[in-house]
Design an enzyme around this catalytic site. Sequence first.
Site, mmCIF file in Angstrom:
data_model
loop_
_atom_site.group_PDB
_atom_site.id
_atom_site.type_symbol
_atom_site.label_atom_id
_atom_site.label_comp_id
_atom_site.label_asym_id
_atom_site.label_seq_id
_atom_site.Cartn_x
_atom_site.Cartn_y
_atom_site.Cartn_z
ATOM 1 N N GLY A 125 25.402 -3.265 29.166
ATOM 2 C CA GLY A 125 26.178 -3.610 27.836
ATOM 3 C C GLY A 125 25.846 -4.852 27.342
ATOM 4 N N SER A 158 1.300 4.810 15.794
ATOM 5 C CA SER A 158 0.673 5.022 17.224
ATOM 6 C C SER A 158 0.009 6.235 17.219
ATOM 7 C CB SER A 158 2.036 5.150 18.289
ATOM 8 O OG SER A 158 2.239 3.794 18.516
ATOM 9 N N GLU A 196 -5.572 -6.945 10.938
ATOM 10 C CA GLU A 196 -4.289 -6.288 10.716
ATOM 11 C C GLU A 196 -3.601 -5.837 12.126
ATOM 12 O OE1 GLU A 196 -1.684 -3.368 8.361
ATOM 13 O OE2 GLU A 196 -3.592 -3.006 8.372
ATOM 14 N N MET A 214 0.815 -1.218 -0.001
ATOM 15 C CA MET A 214 0.179 0.011 0.061
ATOM 16 C C MET A 214 0.900 1.260 -0.041
ATOM 17 S SD MET A 214 -3.161 0.726 2.340
ATOM 18 C CE MET A 214 -2.561 0.200 3.754
ATOM 19 N N TRP A 270 8.313 -0.129 1.244
ATOM 20 C CA TRP A 270 8.048 -0.648 2.589
ATOM 21 C C TRP A 270 7.285 -1.943 2.556
ATOM 22 C CZ3 TRP A 270 11.741 1.408 4.801
ATOM 23 C CH2 TRP A 270 11.932 2.871 5.070
ATOM 24 N N CYS A 271 7.140 -2.886 1.507
ATOM 25 C CA CYS A 271 6.491 -3.833 1.082
ATOM 26 C C CYS A 271 7.316 -5.046 2.062
ATOM 27 C CB CYS A 271 6.226 -4.102 -0.326
ATOM 28 S SG CYS A 271 5.158 -5.709 -0.558
ATOM 29 N N PRO A 310 6.614 6.312 -1.797
ATOM 30 C CA PRO A 310 7.246 7.344 -1.143
ATOM 31 C C PRO A 310 6.632 8.532 -0.750
ATOM 32 C CG PRO A 310 8.071 6.175 -3.235
ATOM 33 C CD PRO A 310 6.878 5.741 -3.027
ATOM 34 N N ARG A 322 22.388 -11.854 37.620
ATOM 35 C CA ARG A 322 23.552 -10.853 37.697
ATOM 36 C C ARG A 322 23.817 -10.274 38.938
ATOM 37 N NH1 ARG A 322 28.186 -9.162 34.998
ATOM 38 N NH2 ARG A 322 28.183 -6.611 35.235
#
Length: 370
Positions: free
Chosen positions: A331, A357, A231, A116, A147-148, A119, A257
């Site tokens: 790290g 969002s 979706e 969809m 962006w497909c 650019p 840790r």
Amino acid sequence: MPRKLTDERRDLVTAIADFCRREQRVKGEPHDQVVYEKMAALGWLGIAVPEAYGGAGLGMTDLCLFLEETAYGLAPISGFGTTIIAAAAYEKFGTEEQKRVVLEGVVKGRVEAISMSEPGAGSDVSALTCRADRVDGGWRINGQKTWCSNAHFADHVLLIARSSQEESRHRSLTQFMVPTNADGLQIKGIDTMGGREVNDLYFTDCFLPDSAVVGTVGNAWTQLMAGLNLERMILAALMLGVARRAFDDTLTYVRQREQFGRPIGSFQALKHRIADMATELECARLLLDDVAATIDAAPDQVFPREASMVKLKCTELAKHVALEGMQMMGGYGYATEYGMEALLRSAVVSTVYGGTSEIQRDIIGKTYGL
């Protein structure tokens, strides 16, 4: 708190978890076709495909459980999300031949894509300019898409293109089923933080027969709106799985840790953050489960407020938990060896694709008359 599941759903979740432990990929490509086809052989990829096409014919709740558990288990099946979104469009609006090809293909482990964005057109779908011009026997496609996701290993792209120059920009869009090996289509990868996941599509006099039209000419906008529940729920379920994974990995780390002679999780600064994240995860899960059940009770109804809420909540939470995890792991959270940075990359982009969002908040506000 324990999730209230039927025996069948509990067995499904357990089986997926066991499978993912065996097939887990911390590194590597986001989609592994060998693993994908193993899931197909187990019947899982057809979970939401109608029985008439070889699937299980189950609803939103079962689909969300599958998505959440595979995301939590780090299953390398990134192609499934776009596949099931595209498949639902063919199921609702496609011809019988299109349904047979796509839906039966999904069950067997084939991948589908949907295109969809352009650019100059992302959130504003009405600004699409990729053209579909009528010619003898079909359509000629020209323009660029971007962006497909997954087009580089999909069988088809569900294309949204402008098929007329009517005054109503939403009433001049049409969906097309485009084979990824079609003449006149070039697929070029876009380098991202996640590797090769998305693509530019270049159409140059790409001919499509009339049989490639999905649904009704000029009706793509209405058809797209009919798929919004699916979706957004797919993205929400995937990101809840990512959030859970980031939380559990963080929890394991802060328990083990030690600094200053004791586990770092025992320090209040971290303990309270863990408590807040755990509470938010429960809220997100309850929201997802409730909206999924609501959709299952009325599958033909669109729930724009609820679907946007759950997409917003789960994607933003995944980003927050992964960021917190990276901070608490220091790290090690930044090192590729431990996987937190990969979860963060997945989470950050989820607040952008499928409607940002900001767009979700705007939709929610409009449902309140604002």
